[in-house]
Enzyme design. Structure first.
Site, short mmCIF file in Angstrom:
data_model
loop_
_atom_site.label_atom_id
_atom_site.label_comp_id
_atom_site.label_asym_id
_atom_site.label_seq_id
_atom_site.Cartn_x
_atom_site.Cartn_y
_atom_site.Cartn_z
N ASP A 147 9.59 2.85 -0.08
CA ASP A 147 8.68 1.99 -0.85
C ASP A 147 8.86 0.50 -0.51
O ASP A 147 9.62 0.14 0.40
CB ASP A 147 8.91 2.28 -2.34
CG ASP A 147 7.65 2.22 -3.16
OD1 ASP A 147 6.69 1.58 -2.73
OD2 ASP A 147 7.63 2.82 -4.25
N ASP A 163 -1.58 2.22 -5.31
CA ASP A 163 -1.48 3.57 -5.88
C ASP A 163 -2.83 4.12 -6.35
O ASP A 163 -3.63 3.40 -6.96
CB ASP A 163 -0.54 3.54 -7.09
CG ASP A 163 0.87 3.16 -6.70
OD1 ASP A 163 1.09 2.80 -5.53
OD2 ASP A 163 1.75 3.22 -7.57
C1 GLA Z 1 5.18 2.44 -5.97
C2 GLA Z 1 4.54 3.48 -5.06
C3 GLA Z 1 4.24 4.74 -5.84
C4 GLA Z 1 5.50 5.27 -6.50
C5 GLA Z 1 6.17 4.19 -7.35
C6 GLA Z 1 7.55 4.61 -7.81
O1 GLA Z 1 4.27 1.99 -6.93
O2 GLA Z 1 3.38 2.97 -4.46
O3 GLA Z 1 3.65 5.73 -5.01
O4 GLA Z 1 6.39 5.71 -5.48
O5 GLA Z 1 6.32 2.98 -6.63
O6 GLA Z 1 8.20 3.62 -8.58
#
Ligand code: GLA
Length: 383
Positions: A131, A188
């Site tokens: 991430d 996301d």
């Molecule tokens: C980010 C990523 C998500 C998820 C969260 C976890 O937002 O884009 O897909 O992995 O972190 O904290």
């Protein structure tokens, strides 16, 4: 420069990830139950092989400089869990972050890339999602992603490397060279139509040249079947309902055409049979997993219908007609010459949603009626 081991992802990875449904409070019991369901539901046999734990598995601090698991929520420990998952015929994936903390604020891999890659290899990890939160001020992500790519390659284990920097710093242009097998191209996903439209139809338009055997654009995990239930961050704005069945079918079909990794995000313990069936569409999965690995391009639109086409290894072409408008649309044409067929070709159309043979066409193919936010996906082949 690092290059990808192409054999780790010759076609887009398929599997399940904990984030959409479970979020931070993920537990070992949830993972074990999901492993059982993946087998029972026939998902493993269809190619959904990776069972990936997202953020939330870690203990609040390193022990002797090494990451470790939260002993309350993962009482057997990650290595034992990985072994259990492997025994079910699945591969095991885990999560860390290129910054000094994960997005949930837990210990992360910045400055510990080699140690952590070795640890993951020792634990039997097959897939790492990496991430993009809490990078030190003024530090670019790319070197950090390259460091982890190198560390994974030197870890002694084949580990699929999934970069999650949301498409920042033009990552599709360099992710493959950093050793990545898939790279997020967007923020996301959420369980609503606007999000599917934005991530799937708008943001992937110019990215097809970067995808191909060994490395894939990743518009985020599937929300099929969530129906507004799950991680509050993902169901925000879904009004407790999520998407309609047509919208989930459109989402899945588009991800298949776009060679997107098919990572299920719904809760397999409670998902409705009609939504599981969307995820189990063999004909569309075969399009996603086609060995040529060409990501569909958006050729044109006709009224409210976008037309996306994906050439297949055997000479056929998969074509998706997506009605993005509020009213039904009928008779949307596709000139066969535009799709690469000869002017004189006779082309058979097979509906990849229903399996129906739509007959033989010359010069152009024409759809039936398509409901709002629904799609028709056909496979065209010369006869
Ligand atoms: C980010 C990523 C998500 C998820 C969260 C976890 O937002 O884009 O897909 O992995 O972190 O904290």
């Amino acid at each position: 420069m690092q290059t990808t081991k192409t054999n780790l992802a010759p076609v887009p990875p398929m599997g399940w990830n904990s984030w959409n449904s479970f979020g931070a409070p993920i537990t070992e019991a949830d993972v074990r139950a999901t492993a059982d369901r993946m087998v029972e539901l026939g998902l493993v046999e269809l190619g959904y092989r990776y069972l990936n734990i997202d953020d939330g598995w870690q203990a609040p601090a390193r022990v002797d400089g090494r990451l470790t698991w939260n002993a309350e929520t993962f009482p057997s420990g990650i290595p034992a869990l990985a072994e259990h998952v492997h025994a079910k015929g699945l591969k095991f994936g885990i999560y860390s972050c290129s910054g000094s903390r994960t997005c949930l604020g837990l210990p992360s891999s910045y400055g510990y890339e080699e140690t952590d890659a070795r640890t993951f290899a020792e634990w039997g990890v097959d897939f790492l999602k990496y991430d993009f939160c809490f990078l030190p001020h003024d530090i670019k992500g790319r070197p950090s992603y390259e460091r982890m790519g190198r560390a994974l390659r030197q870890s002694g284990r084949d580990i699929v490397y999934s970069i999650c920097n949301w498409g920042f710093e033009d990552s599709p242009t360099w992710a493959r060279h950093a050793g990545a097998h898939l790279w997020r191209t967007t923020y996301d996903i959420k369980d609503n139509w606007n999000s599917i439209y934005d991530l799937g139809f708008r943001k992937q338009k110019d990215l097809a040249p970067f995808a191909g055997p060994g490395g894939w654009n990743d518009p985020d995990m599937l929300v099929v079947g969530m129906r507004g239930r799950g991680n509050p961050e993902v169901v925000e704005g879904s009004e407790g309902k999520g998407c309609t069945d047509d919208e989930y079918r459109t989402h899945f079909a588009l991800w298949c055409l776009q060679c997107a990794p098919l990572i299920i995000g719904g809760d397999l313990r409670t998902m409705a049979p009609e939504h599981l069936d969307i995820l189990r569409q063999r004909r569309l999965i075969a399009v996603n997993q086609d060995p040529l690995g060409l990501q569909a391009r958006n050729l044109y639109h006709h009224r409210n219908v976008q037309v996306w086409a994906k050439p297949l290894a055997d000479g056929g072409v998969a074509v998706g007609f997506f009605n993005l408008g509020p009213k039904p649309e009928r008779y949307c044409p596709a000139m066969l010459a535009t799709l690469g067929f000869a002017e004189t070709a006779r082309v058979r159309a097979l509906d990849l949603g229903t399996g129906e043979d739509r007959g033989v066409f010359t010069r152009y193919y024409e759809t039936g009626e398509i409901r709002p936010h629904a799609c028709e996906v056909v496979r065209l082949e010369e006869v």
